[in-house]
Design an enzyme around this catalytic site. Structure first.
Site, PDB file in Angstrom:
ATOM      1  N   GLU A 128      -5.541   8.625  17.689  1.00  0.00           N
ATOM      2  CA  GLU A 128      -6.141   9.834  18.104  1.00  0.00           C
ATOM      3  C   GLU A 128      -6.946  10.298  16.656  1.00  0.00           C
ATOM      4  O   GLU A 128      -7.772  10.767  16.682  1.00  0.00           O
ATOM      5  CB  GLU A 128      -4.823  10.818  18.164  1.00  0.00           C
ATOM      6  CG  GLU A 128      -4.162  10.570  19.450  1.00  0.00           C
ATOM      7  CD  GLU A 128      -3.400   9.546  19.866  1.00  0.00           C
ATOM      8  OE1 GLU A 128      -3.135   8.923  18.824  1.00  0.00           O
ATOM      9  OE2 GLU A 128      -3.653   9.034  20.924  1.00  0.00           O
ATOM     10  N   GLU A 183      -9.821  -1.505   5.427  1.00  0.00           N
ATOM     11  CA  GLU A 183      -8.263  -1.511   6.474  1.00  0.00           C
ATOM     12  C   GLU A 183      -8.699  -1.667   7.707  1.00  0.00           C
ATOM     13  O   GLU A 183      -8.134  -2.084   8.675  1.00  0.00           O
ATOM     14  CB  GLU A 183      -7.127  -0.345   5.999  1.00  0.00           C
ATOM     15  CG  GLU A 183      -6.056  -0.644   7.069  1.00  0.00           C
ATOM     16  CD  GLU A 183      -4.977   0.403   6.514  1.00  0.00           C
ATOM     17  OE1 GLU A 183      -5.250   1.465   6.034  1.00  0.00           O
ATOM     18  OE2 GLU A 183      -3.738   0.303   6.941  1.00  0.00           O
ATOM     19  N   SER A 243       1.015   6.563   2.855  1.00  0.00           N
ATOM     20  CA  SER A 243       1.771   7.240   3.828  1.00  0.00           C
ATOM     21  C   SER A 243       3.063   7.986   2.957  1.00  0.00           C
ATOM     22  O   SER A 243       3.455   7.263   2.445  1.00  0.00           O
ATOM     23  CB  SER A 243       2.146   6.488   5.258  1.00  0.00           C
ATOM     24  OG  SER A 243       1.014   6.304   5.871  1.00  0.00           O
ATOM     25  N   GLN A 245       0.910  -1.186  -0.036  1.00  0.00           N
ATOM     26  CA  GLN A 245      -0.153   0.088  -0.094  1.00  0.00           C
ATOM     27  C   GLN A 245       0.982   1.258  -0.105  1.00  0.00           C
ATOM     28  O   GLN A 245       1.733   1.592   0.899  1.00  0.00           O
ATOM     29  CB  GLN A 245      -1.005  -0.152   1.326  1.00  0.00           C
ATOM     30  CG  GLN A 245      -1.739   1.032   1.577  1.00  0.00           C
ATOM     31  CD  GLN A 245      -2.359   1.250   2.853  1.00  0.00           C
ATOM     32  OE1 GLN A 245      -1.750   0.688   3.598  1.00  0.00           O
ATOM     33  NE2 GLN A 245      -3.270   2.073   2.775  1.00  0.00           N
ATOM     34  N   GLY A 246       0.693   2.273  -0.956  1.00  0.00           N
ATOM     35  CA  GLY A 246       1.530   3.254  -1.128  1.00  0.00           C
ATOM     36  C   GLY A 246       0.589   4.843  -0.582  1.00  0.00           C
ATOM     37  O   GLY A 246       0.139   5.493  -1.560  1.00  0.00           O
TER      38      GLY A 246
END
Lengths: 402, 384
Positions: free
Chosen positions: A385, A253, A137, A134-135
């Site tokens: 958070e 996810e 971040s 997965q690209g």
């Protein structure tokens, strides 16, 4: 007082029997080498190939891709993946290594892909013939995903990608990446993104560099793109719709939807191991299991585990859910914080032994390294958070902080 | 492992929705505080207002008290989850009525009918269906889950005092648990019978009543004795804990929704306070705690309906988690309302007090976790 049997109950029962029998006959004995605890920790080709073969066997036995249509390599059933996933989990089966494909790429392609894309890519996701990463971040786009800087622009009818992705699980083994890139530099931040299916392994201009985690292990990677060519047929959904497509991925996810491709199989009850540890290790002059504080914490963890199982059952009863996303969007937050609390108690029960490296003689499994490793879960895929912000804004409808 | 789905059928949903509509109409915003405590100073000194008998008649006419009782005695024959949903609505509305305690007696009657069927048990069930309110007396310690130790039966008459009896000043029927030479006994008493005295226990919770039941030579209908009485009561305790948990869940959900609304409208520093993450994250913590409790509560109802071997553990787990929710939600709702939340004129204290009263009754979180540790860690049972 039970409900009248539903029409598909017979099929469900027959399927559950098939799954149980197959697992009884085919659950592999552990290999001579150590297996990693999760797909994030796959270190060697040997581990990788062994796990790939296991997923392929599960797919051939119809335990993976149960609910995916046959034309895309699935088995064309309805609502049975949960049954198979649960059986895998309860049998303590090895995990399915093509995690990103099953949980993210596959459901996203099924939701947004063209007919040709679905036929081309979904079968490889299920069989583990093609491994995905997965690209999303980037160094400056973690929790604030919409500020992705990786750029794609069209030159001579072909997309050219330049940028830098980080925290990329499985990239060293991956054939493909689901890639979020900025294609409309002038547009508003959420509107300027496009979603691609990008070739990785052996592809010109792609560099994969392993990252060393705070535990000293490999697992994550950074991926550098230098003028990487991506054909327009590999664009998923429309140009500028990348954010909406990415939201589908994140929904899966974070456990908001039962993955159409399969499920994440985790080892059978880590609680059992924790209770066994509490019986074994002393605390003061008696076994830890007799200590009222230890007992209260063990029971708290067991209680939450029960509640999480009950969440899944309640989520299937719309009359007991005020808001459709209220339970699904809590799944990631609650399960990762629960697992962290478990790792913490495990470390504490080990006392001074918890600080030993696992390779030390007499060291127990887990310890400080596992506990530190658990922060991967509460940070990755949207920190705890951020999860709380999402819940506050999407479920409680509180005003956005942006 | 709980069942992959929870039993909650259309009849249960209908009963709940009907009750929600009725309570919404009878108890509009502010009405509970205004009618329960018209004068705060008097309330502070312990003036108690009786429940509105008209509301009870309406609830009873809807068949809610007999929801769990079988058709044969005139009940609605609904699942335990219907009773749970009803209790949840009572908490959400902070409804001042004896329905929670009467539902607990209905649960006990259902278990008695299973373990020790008799004309006396049927008569008790029919009285509930016909509109009698009822409660269970037997608590001695501050745990307040009734047991057989507080009261004593000798020569056919009951003696002793049971404390913390929910709705005792209102209940028409009091089911007493007592010890006797023949072992434990369960006896149904008329509230007005000779030798039955109820002394009001004045509560912080404005929405409910409670009392000490003093018995001095009272006679009633013996429902069960010996081993079957013990078995029926052990099964009935799951109803008490689960229904008490449901009431708390409802009250906590009201606190969450009301505080969330406040956070959207109350402005400080030129923005609604709900913009701030310190506020958002506390509200999400409330939501998560409530949801864990709610799922465990419906899972417990499911265990009761199936008479699963883990029903005691399931019910204790529900009450433990609901008690945690009460502690967190009562406190956070007051805190997040700021200055106004500390005043009598703001409704928050009404629900916060009901939640706290629920937390402290029938065993709190730590007590139930201690009992769960006995069930889960000491016995060779399935862990999850």
């Amino acid at each position: 007082m039970t409900d009248a049997p539903r029409d598909d109950d017979a099929e469900r029962r027959a399927f559950a029997t098939h799954v149980a029998e197959w697992l009884r006959a085919h659950l592999p004995t552990p290999p001579a080498f150590a297996l990693p605890a999760t797909p994030r920790e796959v270190q060697t080709e040997q581990q990788h190939e062994w796990l790939r073969a296991w997923q392929r066997a599960c797919w051939e036995a119809e335990l993976v891709g149960c609910d995916v249509p046959r034309e895309y390599g699935g088995h064309g059933r309805r609502g049975l993946q949960a049954t198979a996933s649960r059986a895998l989990r309860e049998a303590g089966a090895p995990f399915l290594v093509n995690l990103v494909a099953l949980q993210m790429a596959c459901p996203t392609i099924l939701a947004h892909g063209t007919e040709a894309q679905k036929r081309r890519f979904v079968p490889g996701c299920l069989s583990a013939d093609e491994i995905w990463c997965q690209g999303f971040s980037e160094p400056n786009a973690g929790s604030d995903l919409a500020s992705v800087q990786c750029r794609a622009s069209v030159r001579d009818g072909v997309w050219r990608v330049d940028g830098h992705k980080v925290w990329t699980t499985l990239a060293r083994f991956a054939d493909w990446m689901i890639l979020l890139a900025r294609t409309e530099p002038g547009a508003q931040k959420h509107a300027g993104l496009t979603y691609f299916l990008c070739p990785i392994k052996g592809h010109s201009g792609v560099t994969v560099r392993p990252l060393v985690k705070l535990t000293g292990e490999l697992g994550f990677n950074e991926v550098l793109f230098d003028d990487v060519a991506v054909a327009d047929e590999l664009r998923l959904d429309e140009r500028g719709r990348g954010w909406q497509v990415a939201m589908t991925t994140l929904l899966h996810e974070r456990g908001a939807a039962e993955s159409a491709g399969g499920g994440l199989a985790v080892p059978a009850s880590p609680l059992d191991a924790l209770v066994a540890l509490a019986r074994r290790v002393p605390r003061g002059t008696s076994p830890a299991i007799e200590d009222p504080w230890v007992r209260d914490r063990l029971v708290s963890l067991m209680l939450t585990a029960r509640a999480l199982a009950a969440h899944q059952a309640r989520a299937r009863v719309p009359a007991l859910c005020d808001h459709p996303l209220r339970l699904p969007l809590q799944a990631k937050l609650l399960t990762t914080e629960w697992a962290q609390a478990l790792a913490h108690l495990e470390m504490e029960l080990q006392g001074a032994g918890g600080a030993l490296l696992v390779a030390e003689p007499n060291a127990e499994q887990g310890g400080a390294r596992s506990y530190l490793g658990s922060y991967g879960m509460t940070i990755a895929a949207g920190t705890s958070e951020i999860q709380r912000n999402i819940l506050a804004e999407r479920v409680l409808e509180l005003p956005r902080h942006r | 492992m709980s069942a992959p789905t929870l039993e909650f059928d259309d009849d249960a949903a209908r009963a709940r929705d009907e009750l929600r509509r009725l309570l919404g109409a009878r108890l509009p915003r502010g009405a509970v505080r205004a009618t329960r405590a018209p004068d705060p100073t008097a309330a502070h000194h312990g003036d108690v207002t009786p429940y509105d008998p008209a509301l009870w008649r309406e609830l009873s006419a809807l068949g809610l008290a007999g929801a769990a009782l079988p058709d044969a005695v005139g009940g609605a024959g609904l699942s335990a989850s219907a009773s749970v949903a009803i209790a949840e609505e009572l908490g959400r509305a902070a409804a001042p009525c004896p329905l929670l305690s009467t539902s607990m007696v209905a649960g006990l009657a259902r278990e008695l009918a299973r373990c020790a069927p008799s004309g006396g048990v049927d008569a008790l069930s029919r009285r509930i269906v016909d509109g009698a309110s009822a409660t269970i007396a037997g608590a001695s310690g501050v745990d307040s889950t009734p047991g057989f130790d507080a009261l004593h039966r000798h020569d056919g008459v009951l003696l002793g005092a049971a404390r913390y009896v929910a709705d005792a000043p209102e209940a028409q029927v009091i089911v007493a648990l007592a010890r006797s030479e023949a072992g434990p006994v369960i006896v149904a008493l008329e509230r007005g019978a000779a030798g039955v005295e109820v002394i009001e226990e004045r509560l912080v919770d404005l929405t409910r009543r409670q009392g000490t039941v003093r018995l001095d030579g009272a006679r009633g209908q013996l429902l069960a004795s010996g081993e079957v009485a013990r078995r029926a009561w052990e099964a009935a305790r799951s109803w008490l804990w689960t229904l008490a948990a449901a009431d708390i869940v409802g009250a906590c959900e009201w606190l969450l929704q009301t505080t969330t609304e406040y956070a959207k409208t109350r402005e400080q520093f030129g923005r609604p306070i709900g913009v701030y993450q310190a506020v958002k994250h506390q509200l999400v913590a409330m939501m998560s705690t409530i949801d864990l409790a709610r799922s465990l509560t419906y899972a417990a109802a499911d265990s009761i309906s199936r008479d699963a071997p883990d029903r005691e553990a399931a019910a204790r787990a529900a009450k433990a988690q609901a008690s945690e929710a009460a502690r967190l939600c009562a406190g956070s709702a007051i805190q997040l309302h700021g200055g106004i939340g500390f005043t009598w004129e703001c409704d928050v204290h009404v629900w916060a007090k009901r939640a706290l009263h629920g937390q402290l009754s029938y065993g709190d979180a730590a007590l139930h976790r201690r009992e769960l540790s006995r069930l889960w860690l000491d016995a060779a049972l399935e862990l999850r």
